[in-house]
Design a protein around this motif. Structure first.
Motif, PDB file in Angstrom:
ATOM      1  N   THR A 380      39.893  36.831  97.255  1.00 18.11           N
ATOM      2  CA  THR A 380      40.647  35.605  97.473  1.00 18.11           C
ATOM      3  C   THR A 380      41.976  35.673  96.734  1.00 18.11           C
ATOM      4  O   THR A 380      42.061  36.251  95.636  1.00 18.11           O
ATOM      5  CB  THR A 380      39.853  34.371  96.976  1.00 18.11           C
ATOM      6  N   GLY A 381      42.993  35.071  97.302  1.00 22.57           N
ATOM      7  CA  GLY A 381      44.277  35.005  96.629  1.00 22.57           C
ATOM      8  C   GLY A 381      44.241  34.145  95.385  1.00 22.57           C
ATOM      9  O   GLY A 381      45.110  34.263  94.508  1.00 22.57           O
ATOM     10  N   ASP A 382      43.209  33.282  95.275  1.00 21.61           N
ATOM     11  CA  ASP A 382      43.101  32.434  94.096  1.00 21.61           C
ATOM     12  C   ASP A 382      42.810  33.245  92.840  1.00 21.61           C
ATOM     13  O   ASP A 382      42.986  32.755  91.729  1.00 21.61           O
ATOM     14  CB  ASP A 382      42.013  31.377  94.312  1.00 21.61           C
ATOM     15  N   GLU A 383      42.377  34.486  93.034  1.00 24.59           N
ATOM     16  CA  GLU A 383      42.183  35.383  91.895  1.00 24.59           C
ATOM     17  C   GLU A 383      43.504  35.583  91.152  1.00 24.59           C
ATOM     18  O   GLU A 383      43.519  35.731  89.922  1.00 24.59           O
ATOM     19  CB  GLU A 383      41.627  36.726  92.382  1.00 24.59           C
ATOM     20  N   ALA A 384      44.616  35.586  91.882  1.00 29.49           N
ATOM     21  CA  ALA A 384      45.926  35.733  91.251  1.00 29.49           C
ATOM     22  C   ALA A 384      46.199  34.572  90.306  1.00 29.49           C
ATOM     23  O   ALA A 384      46.736  34.753  89.205  1.00 29.49           O
ATOM     24  CB  ALA A 384      47.010  35.819  92.316  1.00 29.49           C
ATOM     25  N   ARG A 385      45.831  33.360  90.734  1.00 31.08           N
ATOM     26  CA  ARG A 385      46.036  32.190  89.872  1.00 31.08           C
ATOM     27  C   ARG A 385      45.244  32.309  88.577  1.00 31.08           C
ATOM     28  O   ARG A 385      45.795  32.139  87.464  1.00 31.08           O
ATOM     29  CB  ARG A 385      45.631  30.913  90.601  1.00 31.08           C
ATOM     30  N   SER A 386      43.951  32.609  88.683  1.00 32.10           N
ATOM     31  CA  SER A 386      43.122  32.653  87.473  1.00 32.10           C
ATOM     32  C   SER A 386      43.574  33.769  86.535  1.00 32.10           C
ATOM     33  O   SER A 386      43.602  33.593  85.308  1.00 32.10           O
ATOM     34  CB  SER A 386      41.646  32.817  87.840  1.00 32.10           C
ATOM     35  N   PHE A 387      43.959  34.914  87.107  1.00 35.25           N
ATOM     36  CA  PHE A 387      44.422  36.003  86.241  1.00 35.25           C
ATOM     37  C   PHE A 387      45.736  35.653  85.563  1.00 35.25           C
ATOM     38  O   PHE A 387      45.931  35.919  84.372  1.00 35.25           O
ATOM     39  CB  PHE A 387      44.587  37.296  87.038  1.00 35.25           C
ATOM     40  N   THR A 388      46.659  35.045  86.316  1.00 37.07           N
ATOM     41  CA  THR A 388      47.956  34.683  85.742  1.00 37.07           C
ATOM     42  C   THR A 388      47.787  33.660  84.624  1.00 37.07           C
ATOM     43  O   THR A 388      48.451  33.744  83.581  1.00 37.07           O
ATOM     44  CB  THR A 388      48.885  34.119  86.830  1.00 37.07           C
ATOM     45  N   GLU A 389      46.879  32.708  84.810  1.00 38.93           N
ATOM     46  CA  GLU A 389      46.618  31.726  83.757  1.00 38.93           C
ATOM     47  C   GLU A 389      46.051  32.410  82.511  1.00 38.93           C
ATOM     48  O   GLU A 389      46.413  32.074  81.378  1.00 38.93           O
ATOM     49  CB  GLU A 389      45.670  30.648  84.266  1.00 38.93           C
ATOM     50  N   PHE A 390      45.152  33.361  82.729  1.00 42.55           N
ATOM     51  CA  PHE A 390      44.598  34.125  81.600  1.00 42.55           C
ATOM     52  C   PHE A 390      45.707  34.872  80.859  1.00 42.55           C
ATOM     53  O   PHE A 390      45.811  34.798  79.629  1.00 42.55           O
ATOM     54  CB  PHE A 390      43.540  35.100  82.111  1.00 42.55           C
TER      55      PHE A 390
END
Length: 544
Positions: A380-390
């Protein structure tokens, strides 16, 4: 009368002792280890992957004649349908099960048979990655099943999967036996990404020993056939038990473990070729290995690290010690501000969770555990969001620490996994707002601030029962709250947590995963504290 021996392709890549046990009539009533739920799930995932590839290929080849053999049919009917399709000259045969090659003692099938000049070529559909960045792999586009169009790929190299080549060679020999083999000695593989068809030349000397895939296969098959026939006839066993990597997932391991432990076999502490060579040299038991002088030259050509470590491991095993020190004084790098990091991934699909435990000096960031997670099913592209927040949070912690004139370190257990998805996230989602540059990630990974506790444990301890965190952390006094905690179990929990199998997402499994991840980072924290304080109470190898 005992049934004839018919070997499938997997036998040539399998442990030789397992082949014996599978064909020994005396072992038929021996209970096997229960099926691994994670393995069963992988089988189901592979079946779904194959079905998706089948539909793509059929849609991409309009006008071609396809025969889809129902995998639910009894084997004789599947084999008959496959034979009929080949006789009729079908362009593509999906779900093929070849008639048994009784003279050659072979059985097996291929996800796909492709008609070519002279007969048919096997094409496998597998659920693992088959290429890596590089050059030299011979490929065609994902829907081009004609090896005549294959060219060297400037962006890919072959990822080593010997079993794929052995299976292609097995199918080649079966097609030859039925007079249905194509003129070209090649076979194809479609992998997890399904972005190319990888073509293996079975007649090329690509193996490390200088052999071709067919030559290597023929040698292995002859060996496994001799083992199986000797076992079936009740003759002397041609393969004795020995602990190898495959034992971890083998259903016959409980049987072999009892036998090896009773013999106190040397493979319980030394693996692979070294164990076999030690037996040939007369050092067949843990006791005999433990009795050797660790300062002497080993009795064989040694390949498994310092020989003194092997002797110490044998002595630790005899003393029922999980760990012994390799060093006089245990050390571990510490800092004013510390973060323990643990990533959770789902197979090859991505990393859905980055868990962090912040501790140490106050820098104006709330301490304790926090998780950066996506609950959208991977990929999912939402993986980019969670990684960027991390990464944004981690960058902020590091910058605040430097601004306060303090030292910083981040810890993980076995950085290979975390590093893979650190770089993988950047490579896949490089255009996402806030995503770090690869150079920034590389600078962090290469710095003293990124500490792999697995390496620290490996350098300073010998572990007689393995070096996994679930083995080592309990020695430091840590226990997981969930009795089923483990990487394989977490895969099952994740499927339920995101509703991957069609049901509603299970929120209790999300909580379970977060608790499991928090325990993992707290385990590395406990391990580090233990190494700093009381680890020197562990026996020293030189004192055993």
């Amino acid at each position: 009368m005992e049934p004839e021996v018919l070997l499938e392709a997997g036998a040539v890549s399998r442990c030789r002792r397992r082949v014996h046990l599978e064909h020994d009539p005396a072992m038929r009533e021996v209970p096997l280890a229960p099926p691994d739920p994670s393995a069963e799930q992988r089988i189901a995932d592979a079946a779904a992957h194959r079905a998706e590839i089948r539909d793509r290929l059929i849609a991409a080849t309009p006008g071609a004649s396809w025969v889809v053999v129902d995998r639910e049919l009894p084997p004789p009917e599947r084999a008959a349908a496959t034979q009929q399709a080949m006789a009729q000259g079908a362009d593509y045969i999906w779900g093929a099960l070849l008639p048994a090659d009784r003279a050659g003692h072979r059985r097996g099938g291929s996800e796909l048979l492709v008609r070519a000049e002279g007969g048919y070529l096997p094409v496998l559909v597998v659920r693992h990655r088959i290429t890596d960045p590089g050059a030299g792999a011979v490929t065609t586009p994902p829907h081009d099943l004609d090896p005549r169009h294959a060219i060297p790929d400037p962006a890919r190299r072959v990822r080593s999967h010997p079993r794929d080549q052995m299976r292609l060679a097995h199918l080649r020999r079966m097609l030859e036996a039925h007079g249905m083999a194509a003129d070209r000695l090649v076979g194809g593989v479609i992998g997890l990404d399904a972005d190319v068809v990888l073509w293996h030349d079975l007649s090329a000397a690509t193996w490390p020993n200088g052999r071709t895939a067919l030559t290597e296969y023929d040698t292995r098959f002859a060996d496994r056939l001799a083992i199986a026939e000797a076992a079936r006839s009740g003759g002397p066993a041609l393969a004795e038990p020995s602990r190898v990597l495959e034992c971890r997932t083998c259903p016959w391991w409980p049987t072999c473990e009892v036998e090896l432990t009773a013999m106190r076999d040397v493979s319980l502490v030394v693996r692979g070729e070294d164990a076999m060579e030690l037996r040939r040299a007369g050092v067949s038991t843990v006791d005999k290995l433990a009795a050797l002088d660790p300062d002497d030259e080993p009795p064989i050509i040694w390949t498994s690290g310092p020989f003194a470590d092997a002797v110490a491991l044998a002595r630790a095993w005899l003393a029922d010690l999980t760990m012994v020190r390799r060093v006089r004084e245990v050390e571990v790098a510490r800092a004013d501000v510390e973060v323990d990091i643990d990533m959770e991934s789902f197979g090859e699909s991505g990393a859905y969770l980055w868990g962090c435990l912040l501790s140490g000096a106050d820098i104006g960031v709330e301490q304790g555990y926090r998780a950066f997670v996506t609950w959208q099913p991977l990929p999912t592209g939402d993986e980019a969001r969670s990684f960027t927040e991390f990464w944004t949070w981690l960058r902020d912690v590091r910058e605040r620490t430097r601004a306060a004139g303090l030292t910083f370190r981040a810890y993980c257990y076995n950085a290979m996994a975390e590093n893979r998805w650190l770089f993988g996230s950047v490579e896949r989602f490089g255009d996402y707002p806030g995503m770090p540059a690869k150079t920034e990630v590389q600078s962090f990974v290469d710095s003293d601030e990124w500490v792999d506790l697995f390496r620290s444990v490996s350098d300073q301890f010998l572990c007689s029962r393995g070096k996994g965190l679930k083995v080592v952390a309990p020695v430091a006094g840590f226990t997981w709250r969930d009795p089923e905690a483990g990487g394989e179990a977490s895969m099952r929990w994740y499927r339920q947590a995101v509703g991957m199998d069609g049901g509603e997402p299970d929120l209790t499994q999300r909580e379970r995963l977060l608790r499991y991840n928090e325990d993992d980072v707290r385990a590395t924290h406990a391990l580090r504290e233990w190494m700093t304080t009381t680890a020197n109470g562990i026996p020293f190898m030189g004192d055993l």
